[in-house]
Design a protein around this motif. Structure first.
Motif, PDB file in Angstrom:
ATOM      1  N   LEU A 104      18.873  -4.528  -4.066  1.00 47.31           N
ATOM      2  CA  LEU A 104      19.769  -4.906  -2.987  1.00 47.31           C
ATOM      3  C   LEU A 104      20.699  -3.743  -2.720  1.00 47.31           C
ATOM      4  O   LEU A 104      21.370  -3.257  -3.632  1.00 47.31           O
ATOM      5  N   GLN A 105      20.708  -3.266  -1.483  1.00 46.44           N
ATOM      6  CA  GLN A 105      21.599  -2.167  -1.124  1.00 46.44           C
ATOM      7  C   GLN A 105      22.935  -2.748  -0.688  1.00 46.44           C
ATOM      8  O   GLN A 105      22.997  -3.605   0.192  1.00 46.44           O
ATOM      9  N   GLY A 106      24.017  -2.274  -1.306  1.00 46.54           N
ATOM     10  CA  GLY A 106      25.343  -2.800  -1.030  1.00 46.54           C
ATOM     11  C   GLY A 106      25.877  -2.425   0.331  1.00 46.54           C
ATOM     12  O   GLY A 106      25.404  -1.513   0.996  1.00 46.54           O
ATOM     13  N   ASP A 107      26.908  -3.147   0.721  1.00 42.71           N
ATOM     14  CA  ASP A 107      27.580  -2.939   1.996  1.00 42.71           C
ATOM     15  C   ASP A 107      29.002  -2.485   1.711  1.00 42.71           C
ATOM     16  O   ASP A 107      29.821  -3.264   1.240  1.00 42.71           O
ATOM     17  N   PHE A 108      29.313  -1.218   1.978  1.00 39.52           N
ATOM     18  CA  PHE A 108      30.638  -0.673   1.688  1.00 39.52           C
ATOM     19  C   PHE A 108      31.431  -0.312   2.929  1.00 39.52           C
ATOM     20  O   PHE A 108      32.428   0.379   2.833  1.00 39.52           O
ATOM     21  N   HIS A 109      31.036  -0.732   4.069  1.00 43.87           N
ATOM     22  CA  HIS A 109      31.697  -0.291   5.296  1.00 43.87           C
ATOM     23  C   HIS A 109      33.154  -0.737   5.331  1.00 43.87           C
ATOM     24  O   HIS A 109      33.467  -1.887   5.107  1.00 43.87           O
ATOM     25  N   PHE A 167      24.398   1.250  -4.902  1.00 43.99           N
ATOM     26  CA  PHE A 167      25.695   1.524  -4.281  1.00 43.99           C
ATOM     27  C   PHE A 167      25.476   2.439  -3.090  1.00 43.99           C
ATOM     28  O   PHE A 167      25.020   3.566  -3.237  1.00 43.99           O
ATOM     29  N   TYR A 168      25.783   1.936  -1.936  1.00 42.37           N
ATOM     30  CA  TYR A 168      25.650   2.713  -0.703  1.00 42.37           C
ATOM     31  C   TYR A 168      27.017   3.256  -0.336  1.00 42.37           C
ATOM     32  O   TYR A 168      28.031   2.606  -0.549  1.00 42.37           O
ATOM     33  N   GLU A 169      27.059   4.437   0.211  1.00 41.11           N
ATOM     34  CA  GLU A 169      28.307   5.108   0.560  1.00 41.11           C
ATOM     35  C   GLU A 169      29.195   5.249  -0.678  1.00 41.11           C
ATOM     36  O   GLU A 169      30.298   4.714  -0.748  1.00 41.11           O
ATOM     37  N   THR A 170      28.693   5.969  -1.649  1.00 38.52           N
ATOM     38  CA  THR A 170      29.411   6.117  -2.915  1.00 38.52           C
ATOM     39  C   THR A 170      30.727   6.873  -2.763  1.00 38.52           C
ATOM     40  O   THR A 170      31.520   6.901  -3.701  1.00 38.52           O
ATOM     41  N   ALA A 171      30.986   7.436  -1.592  1.00 39.82           N
ATOM     42  CA  ALA A 171      32.291   8.060  -1.362  1.00 39.82           C
ATOM     43  C   ALA A 171      33.411   7.031  -1.476  1.00 39.82           C
ATOM     44  O   ALA A 171      34.567   7.393  -1.683  1.00 39.82           O
ATOM     45  N   GLU A 217       0.772  -1.242   0.000  1.00 39.83           N
ATOM     46  CA  GLU A 217       0.000   0.000   0.000  1.00 39.83           C
ATOM     47  C   GLU A 217       0.806   1.296   0.000  1.00 39.83           C
ATOM     48  O   GLU A 217       0.264   2.335  -0.360  1.00 39.83           O
ATOM     49  N   ILE A 218       2.063   1.277   0.411  1.00 37.80           N
ATOM     50  CA  ILE A 218       2.756   2.543   0.645  1.00 37.80           C
ATOM     51  C   ILE A 218       3.889   2.806  -0.343  1.00 37.80           C
ATOM     52  O   ILE A 218       3.921   3.842  -0.995  1.00 37.80           O
ATOM     53  N   GLY A 219       4.822   1.888  -0.456  1.00 39.75           N
ATOM     54  CA  GLY A 219       6.010   2.126  -1.262  1.00 39.75           C
ATOM     55  C   GLY A 219       5.818   1.876  -2.739  1.00 39.75           C
ATOM     56  O   GLY A 219       4.928   1.130  -3.159  1.00 39.75           O
ATOM     57  N   ASP A 220       6.683   2.507  -3.530  1.00 40.98           N
ATOM     58  CA  ASP A 220       6.710   2.301  -4.974  1.00 40.98           C
ATOM     59  C   ASP A 220       7.877   1.402  -5.376  1.00 40.98           C
ATOM     60  O   ASP A 220       7.831   0.743  -6.405  1.00 40.98           O
ATOM     61  N   ALA A 221       8.936   1.429  -4.576  1.00 42.69           N
ATOM     62  CA  ALA A 221      10.118   0.600  -4.802  1.00 42.69           C
ATOM     63  C   ALA A 221      10.730   0.316  -3.436  1.00 42.69           C
ATOM     64  O   ALA A 221      10.462   1.030  -2.460  1.00 42.69           O
ATOM     65  N   PHE A 222      11.585  -0.725  -3.383  1.00 45.64           N
ATOM     66  CA  PHE A 222      12.103  -1.170  -2.094  1.00 45.64           C
ATOM     67  C   PHE A 222      13.560  -1.560  -2.199  1.00 45.64           C
ATOM     68  O   PHE A 222      14.011  -2.045  -3.235  1.00 45.64           O
ATOM     69  N   GLU A 223      14.298  -1.316  -1.106  1.00 45.38           N
ATOM     70  CA  GLU A 223      15.699  -1.697  -1.009  1.00 45.38           C
ATOM     71  C   GLU A 223      15.876  -2.615   0.181  1.00 45.38           C
ATOM     72  O   GLU A 223      15.437  -2.299   1.288  1.00 45.38           O
ATOM     73  N   ILE A 224      16.535  -3.743  -0.053  1.00 47.29           N
ATOM     74  CA  ILE A 224      16.895  -4.620   1.058  1.00 47.29           C
ATOM     75  C   ILE A 224      18.135  -4.033   1.705  1.00 47.29           C
ATOM     76  O   ILE A 224      19.146  -3.814   1.056  1.00 47.29           O
ATOM     77  N   ARG A 225      18.025  -3.790   2.987  1.00 44.08           N
ATOM     78  CA  ARG A 225      19.128  -3.199   3.735  1.00 44.08           C
ATOM     79  C   ARG A 225      19.520  -4.138   4.868  1.00 44.08           C
ATOM     80  O   ARG A 225      18.677  -4.769   5.471  1.00 44.08           O
ATOM     81  N   GLY A 226      20.799  -4.201   5.145  1.00 43.68           N
ATOM     82  CA  GLY A 226      21.271  -5.042   6.225  1.00 43.68           C
ATOM     83  C   GLY A 226      21.933  -6.305   5.743  1.00 43.68           C
ATOM     84  O   GLY A 226      21.967  -7.312   6.436  1.00 43.68           O
TER      85      GLY A 226
END
Length: 142
Positions: free
Chosen positions: A77-82, A111-115, A39-48
């Motif tokens: 899928l949201q990436g992990d760049f830590h 791409f998360y944390e594109t720095a 009902e709410i979102g238009d797109a989704f990212e898996i985080r964690g």
């Protein structure tokens, strides 16, 4: 037109099975993720991605992707760049992108944390990481 992308946390639906680790889930919190998808979102990212063992991550991806497919909404899928640097290593990035390519329920990679994959060169231009460009089979700015 505006759209809303919502993060779907992995450890809110899959119990952590490593000793001494607990998920974010709480007995006084009801996370209505199915309703958010329907009902709410238009797109989704898996985080964690980093928070779960591989078999638990696979369960989370399967649960979320089944729900998003039913309502014809994209799941990324949201990436992990830590802890990475501009030159890598990007082993986890390579494996995460491979996972996206192999899983029918995932529509792309964020791409998360594109720095960690871009920087400003001496001329003031954006430069992309050659290591990440190689993983993608192309090039980044620069």
């Amino acid at each position: 037109m505006l759209s809303l992308t919502i993060h779907l946390e992995t450890d809110l639906i899959i119990p952590e099975d490593r000793p001494g680790k607990t998920g974010l889930s709480s007995c006084n919190f009801e996370w209505q993720w199915k309703r958010w998808i329907e009902e709410i979102g238009d797109a989704f990212e898996i985080r964690g991605v980093y928070a779960l063992r591989p078999w638990n991550l696979a369960k989370a991806i399967d649960l979320y992707s089944e729900a998003t497919r039913q309502v014809h909404k994209p799941l990324y899928l949201q990436g992990d760049f830590h802890g990475m640097t501009f030159d890598g290593p990007f082993d986890s990035t390579r494996s995460e992108i491979d996972l996206v390519k192999q899983h029918d329920g995932l529509d792309g990679y964020v791409f998360y944390e594109t720095a960690n994959i871009t920087r400003i060169d001496e001329a003031g231009n954006v430069e992309g990481s050659g290591a990440v460009a190689e993983i993608l089979g192309g090039s980044l700015p620069g």
